[in-house]
Enzyme design. Structure first.
Site, mmCIF file in Angstrom:
data_model
loop_
_atom_site.group_PDB
_atom_site.id
_atom_site.type_symbol
_atom_site.label_atom_id
_atom_site.label_comp_id
_atom_site.label_asym_id
_atom_site.label_seq_id
_atom_site.Cartn_x
_atom_site.Cartn_y
_atom_site.Cartn_z
ATOM 1 N N SER A 234 17.393 39.836 39.550
ATOM 2 C CA SER A 234 17.877 39.841 37.539
ATOM 3 C C SER A 234 17.847 41.428 37.172
ATOM 4 C CB SER A 234 16.632 40.026 37.136
ATOM 5 O OG SER A 234 15.358 40.168 36.328
ATOM 6 N N LYS A 279 12.091 39.035 27.893
ATOM 7 C CA LYS A 279 12.849 40.329 28.059
ATOM 8 C C LYS A 279 13.521 40.751 27.004
ATOM 9 C CE LYS A 279 13.576 39.478 32.839
ATOM 10 N NZ LYS A 279 14.750 39.741 33.903
#
Length: 340
Positions: A234, A279
Site C-alpha cells: 500500500s 490511515k
C-alpha cells in the site's frame, strides 16, 4: 483469613486473564498505525532535499483475543476481519508474513521504475531466480522448502524468468527427480525433490510451491529503500513520489506534510488498499496537511469516498486528494503553491 482469600482470588483472576489473553480467536483486528516520514528510509544517491515530507501510512494488524475483540467492537476505528479474509486457504503464519514482505518488495520495485521513467532515466532488471511464497501441503516441497527460499538453479541450469523455470519443471515426468539449488539465510544448499501431480489438479505436475520472480532493479543514480519489517503493497504511491522528488530539483512537497496510500503498478496506475479509514486517523494524528487517496475511477465505494467520510467524521483540516495515477499526483503537487 479474608486477606489470604482476597489475595488468592486476585492471583487466580490474574492467571485466568493472562491465560485467556493468549487464546486467539479466528479473527484479526486492525487499528490505526503510524504515519512515517519517507526521506529517512529512501535515499537516492546525490538526491535533492525537501522542505516538507512525504509519509507512508500503516495499519496495525494482529490476531484477536477475547479482549482485543471486545475492544475493537467498542471502537469506531478498529475493524474485525475473519481469518479467511486476511489469509489464503491453508496459508501458515510464516507464509502470510513472507507474502506481505514480498508485496512490499514488489511495491518498491514498481515505485522505483515509475519514478525513474518519469524522470527520463533508464530502468533495467537483473533476474536472480524464483522466490518461494508458499508450500502446497502434501506435495514434495512440503517439509523441504520454506517460504522465503530463493531458487536460482534447477538441475544446475539457470533461468532468465520464472516462466522458463515453471516450464522446465512441468516438462518433467511424474516421479522424476529434480535437484534445486537454493539460498536460505545467506547459505546455499542443494535439495532433491520428486515431481508429482497436484492433488486437486492431477493433470498439473510440479514440486508444490507458489512462486514469483526474484529480481533486482538496476538504476543510476542508485536508490535504497529500507522498510525493515513493514509489509504489504500500500505504500507504492508514496514511495514513487518520494523517489521522484529526490530526483527532481524542484521540491514537490512545497513545505507541506503530505501523507497518502495506494498501490502502484509499473505503468503508474494507483490501486485501492485496505484500512483507508485507519490511515486517515493515523495521518491526522501527526499533523498531515494533504492526503492522497486512491480514486478507483470514481466508483461509489472508493477509497477516496471512504477517506472523505472519515475526514469529516474526525473533523480534520487535512485535504483529501483523489488520484488514479502517479502522474495525477505529480500534476497536483506541481500546481500547489509553496507553503508560507
Amino acid at each position: 483469613m479474608k486477606t489470604k482469600y482476597k489475595i488468592g482470588s486476585l492471583l487466580f483472576a490474574a492467571v485466568v486473564f493472562m491465560a485467556s489473553s493468549f487464546y486467539t480467536l479466528p479473527y484479526y483486528v486492525s487499528k490505526p498505525g503510524m504515519a512515517k516520514e519517507l526521506e529517512p528510509i529512501i535515499k537516492v544517491e546525490n538526491g535533492f532535499e525537501e522542505k516538507g515530507n512525504f509519509m507512508l501510512t500503516t495499519v496495525r494488524m494482529g490476531k484477536a483475543n477475547i479482549y482485543s475483540y471486545l475492544l475493537a467492537k467498542a471502537s469506531k476505528y478498529q475493524e474485525i476481519y475473519p481469518v479467511d479474509v486476511i489469509k489464503r486457504d491453508d496459508e501458515s503464519d510464516e507464509e502470510y508474513t513472507t507474502r506481505q514482505l514480498h508485496l512490499m518488495e514488489s511495491s518498491k520495485l514498481n515505485a522505483i521504475e515509475v519514478a525513474y521513467k518519469k524522470h527520463g532515466l533508464p530502468v533495467n532488471y537483473q533476474y536472480k531466480g524464483v522466490y518461494v511464497l508458499n508450500i502446497y501441503p502434501g506435495m514434495p516441497a512440503d517439509g523441504k522448502l520454506l517460504p522465503g527460499d530463493r531458487i536460482f538453479k534447477a538441475d544446475n541450469k539457470s533461468f532468465s524468468s520464472s516462466e522458463l523455470f515453471i516450464e522446465y519443471v512441468s516438462n518433467k515426468k511424474e516421479g522424476e527427480n529434480i535437484n534445486l539449488t537454493i539460498e536460505r539465510n545467506n547459505q546455499t544448499k542443494d535439495i532433491s525433490l520428486t515431481v508429482a501431480p497436484f492433488p486437486d489438479q492431477p493433470s498439473k505436475k510440479g514440486v508444490g510451491i507458489g512462486l514469483v520472480d526474484d529480481k533486482e532493479i538496476m538504476v543510476d543514480p542508485e536508490v535504497t529503500v529500507n522498510t525493515e519489517e513493514i509489509g504489504g503493497p500500500s505504500a507504492g504511491l508514496m514511495f514513487s513520489l518520494e523517489i521522484y522528488n529526490q530526483l527532481t530539483k524542484e521540491d514537490l512537497t512545497k513545505g507541506y506534510e503530505i501523507a497518502g496510500t495506494g498501490t502502484i503498478d509499473p505503468n503508474g496506475e494507483v490501486g485501492p488498499i485496505g484500512g483507508i479509514e485507519q490511515k486517515i486517523v493515523a495521518a491526522d494524528k501527526v499533523g498531515a496537511e494533504i492526503f492522497f487517496a486512491p480514486n478507483e475511477k470514481g466508483i461509489k465505494d472508493s477509497n477516496y469516498n471512504a477517506a472523505i467520510k472519515t475526514a469529516k467524521d474526525i473533523h480534520t483540516k487535512m485535504k483529501i486528494i483523489p488520484v488514479d495515477t502517479f502522474d495525477e499526483a505529480v500534476a497536483y503537487l506541481e500546481l500547489l503553491p509553496a507553503k508560507k
